[in-house]
Enzyme design. Sequence first.
Site, mmCIF file in Angstrom:
data_model
loop_
_atom_site.group_PDB
_atom_site.id
_atom_site.type_symbol
_atom_site.label_atom_id
_atom_site.label_comp_id
_atom_site.label_asym_id
_atom_site.label_seq_id
_atom_site.Cartn_x
_atom_site.Cartn_y
_atom_site.Cartn_z
ATOM 1 N N ASN A 163 -9.938 -1.803 -2.762
ATOM 2 C CA ASN A 163 -8.567 -1.508 -2.381
ATOM 3 C C ASN A 163 -7.637 -2.209 -3.362
ATOM 4 O O ASN A 163 -7.509 -3.429 -3.324
ATOM 5 C CB ASN A 163 -8.347 -1.995 -0.939
ATOM 6 C CG ASN A 163 -6.931 -1.766 -0.441
ATOM 7 O OD1 ASN A 163 -6.005 -1.564 -1.207
ATOM 8 N ND2 ASN A 163 -6.780 -1.792 0.869
ATOM 9 N N CYS B 108 0.801 -1.230 0.000
ATOM 10 C CA CYS B 108 0.000 0.000 0.000
ATOM 11 C C CYS B 108 0.836 1.284 0.000
ATOM 12 O O CYS B 108 0.351 2.334 -0.412
ATOM 13 C CB CYS B 108 -0.936 -0.011 1.198
ATOM 14 S SG CYS B 108 -1.716 -1.629 1.442
ATOM 15 N N HIS C 273 -3.858 6.525 0.620
ATOM 16 C CA HIS C 273 -4.097 5.162 0.132
ATOM 17 C C HIS C 273 -5.569 4.827 0.385
ATOM 18 O O HIS C 273 -6.082 4.991 1.486
ATOM 19 C CB HIS C 273 -3.195 4.187 0.875
ATOM 20 C CG HIS C 273 -3.632 2.754 0.770
ATOM 21 N ND1 HIS C 273 -3.804 2.117 -0.454
ATOM 22 C CD2 HIS C 273 -3.947 1.828 1.719
ATOM 23 C CE1 HIS C 273 -4.210 0.884 -0.236
ATOM 24 N NE2 HIS C 273 -4.299 0.677 1.071
#
Lengths: 76, 339
Positions: B296, B116, B266
């Site tokens: 995500n 991430c 993020h």
Amino acid sequence: MTRSEFLDEFRRILEMEHLDESDDLGEGGLDSVVVLSLLALIDEGFGISVPAQALAESKTPAEVIALIEHSGGQVG
Amino acid sequence: MTIRAAIRDIASHFPEQRLTNEALAAEMGDWDAEKILAKTGIAERRIAAPDECASDLGVAAARKLFDRGGCGPKDVDFLLFCTQSPDYFLPTTACLIQERLGLPTHCGAIDFNQGCSGFVYGLALAKSLVETGTARNVLLITAETYSKFLNPKDRSVRTIFGDAAAATLISGIETDRELIGPFVFGTDGRGAEHLIVPAGGMRKPRQAETRLEREAESGNWRSEDNLYMNGGEIFSFTLQVIPGLVDELLAKSGRARESVDYFFFHQANAFMLKHLRTKMKLPAERFWIDVESCGNTVSSTIPIAMSEALARGVVHPGEHTMLVGFGVGLSWAATMVEI
């Protein structure tokens, strides 16, 4: 955040009509969605973080409140 | 005048297959599609085909970038490929991508394994290459197929992760302004176990025992070959680390919060982002939250968000943005970028 305010929000997160400090939160522990919501509530209401694993394994709301106090939160 | 690194273009690519909340709810039986959306902000996520690797997604994103005309394959002299799902242990997947894209053989090419925070780390590497005169046009590809690590019966992660890739061109331009940077980094390996695929690497090779599925918390099933995420611990880490990270970057860059035109964090999930935004008192109109159509996508969330924001006219060239990546490792990184 006061104790009763916290319990009201806890009740709302669990989508339950009634919740007392001594109520059993279930054998399997709190699910991940509930844990996230509680972590956010604790952060917002008390300005602290608590160990996520200990929170997930809490058996009763009283245990959650004890965890908050042990982590430095002032439960009024 | 100095040569400074700048982001010149970003393109993204998603696999075809869509996994909607309705499909997940039907599969799980006792789920509610609306509840999934309400809790995560995600309505659907894209899933790579069985024979589709992160490199395939990355190649597709890069070709889209080349088609936009700002740069061709022959102009690239360094390729950075960020992924946690490489084609092979060896050779380096970036070498395979070099061949597929027709990049020149004098091009440098390496993989780096980061999640991430990977895009921000990649920008740091690209900036270093460009501003030392080591490279002129760096192609940074972030690509991930976390779906291949997920157990179908693990609700804790199936709602969250989607597959995607982004290709970003970082080139040198003559200017005295710092267009990418400064950076703040962070690492805490004590949190490694909170987001991990335990088996499949050299520490614990895959075998019959690692394939065994076990019922875990809240009725989720997984094996050691599957991705495990302790969402609570990851959220706790975020709450503890990210506010300070933002303040540290502002101090390092000599900026006030109000001077940041836009914040790209993020895109982990909407719940976490909304809480962080509120906690840090960042204005909603300058803080990107959009995971609805892709979930995500790990190291690609930030470039996808930037690309989308530019396309929608939410941000404009010349504006000052803050990029904040955080997650698996535990790892975190933040930087300022002038678009």
